[in-house]
Motif scaffolding. Structure first.
Motif, short mmCIF file in Angstrom:
data_model
loop_
_atom_site.label_atom_id
_atom_site.label_comp_id
_atom_site.label_asym_id
_atom_site.label_seq_id
_atom_site.Cartn_x
_atom_site.Cartn_y
_atom_site.Cartn_z
N TYR A 284 107.78 38.12 -110.57
CA TYR A 284 106.96 36.91 -110.43
C TYR A 284 107.79 35.65 -110.63
O TYR A 284 107.60 34.65 -109.92
CB TYR A 284 105.80 36.91 -111.42
N ILE B 177 100.93 26.97 -102.27
CA ILE B 177 100.04 28.12 -102.46
C ILE B 177 100.77 29.23 -103.21
O ILE B 177 100.22 29.82 -104.15
CB ILE B 177 99.49 28.63 -101.11
N ASP B 178 101.99 29.53 -102.79
CA ASP B 178 102.76 30.58 -103.47
C ASP B 178 103.13 30.19 -104.89
O ASP B 178 103.15 31.04 -105.79
CB ASP B 178 104.02 30.92 -102.67
N ARG C 103 101.32 28.28 -106.88
CA ARG C 103 100.09 28.45 -107.67
C ARG C 103 99.78 29.92 -107.90
O ARG C 103 99.36 30.32 -108.99
CB ARG C 103 98.93 27.75 -106.98
N ARG C 104 99.97 30.74 -106.88
CA ARG C 104 99.70 32.18 -107.00
C ARG C 104 100.59 32.82 -108.08
O ARG C 104 100.11 33.54 -108.94
CB ARG C 104 99.93 32.88 -105.67
N ASN C 105 101.88 32.53 -108.02
CA ASN C 105 102.80 33.13 -108.98
C ASN C 105 102.59 32.56 -110.39
O ASN C 105 102.75 33.29 -111.37
CB ASN C 105 104.24 32.97 -108.52
#
Length: 120
Positions: free
Chosen positions: A78, A92-93, A95-97
């Protein structure tokens, strides 16, 4: 009598070790959660990411004493993905991680917390 004293001493050492581990894990995960929060708020914060990466590198071996290797590998993954997401500018990535890391740190803190629920 000697056996009783040795047993008592070993029990005391074990108890102190468990408490110290719980405090250590809680302190480090809170520090890392605040770094991830900072990255989540300022999506291009390279300084906070480097600090997160360095903190994880310093503490990863100690975490492996009480956290499974699979979870350790997930956090490393991560963090690596987060670095690439910051580098590529993918909000987006990032925030996701950040969410995945926050979830892991909350889980670890909950599992390492000293409570009757964790004992049974």
């Amino acid at each position: 009598m000697k056996a009783f004293i040795i047993s008592l001493l070993l029990t005391l050492i074990l108890t102190v070790s468990v408490i110290a581990n719980a405090v250590y894990i809680s302190t480090v995960t809170e520090q890392m959660k605040s770094l991830v929060d900072g990255i989540g708020q300022n999506l291009s914060d390279d300084k906070a990411f480097k600090e997160l990466e360095n903190t994880w590198a310093r503490h990863k071996n100690f975490f492996s004493v009480s956290v499974g290797f699979e979870e350790i590998d997930h956090v490393t993954e991560y963090i690596t993905r987060l670095g690439y997401a910051i580098e590529s500018g993918s909000d987006i990535d990032v925030r996701r991680n950040c969410a995945l890391l926050q979830n892991f740190f909350c889980d670890v803190t909950r599992h390492e917390k000293i409570s009757l629920f964790n004992i049974f």
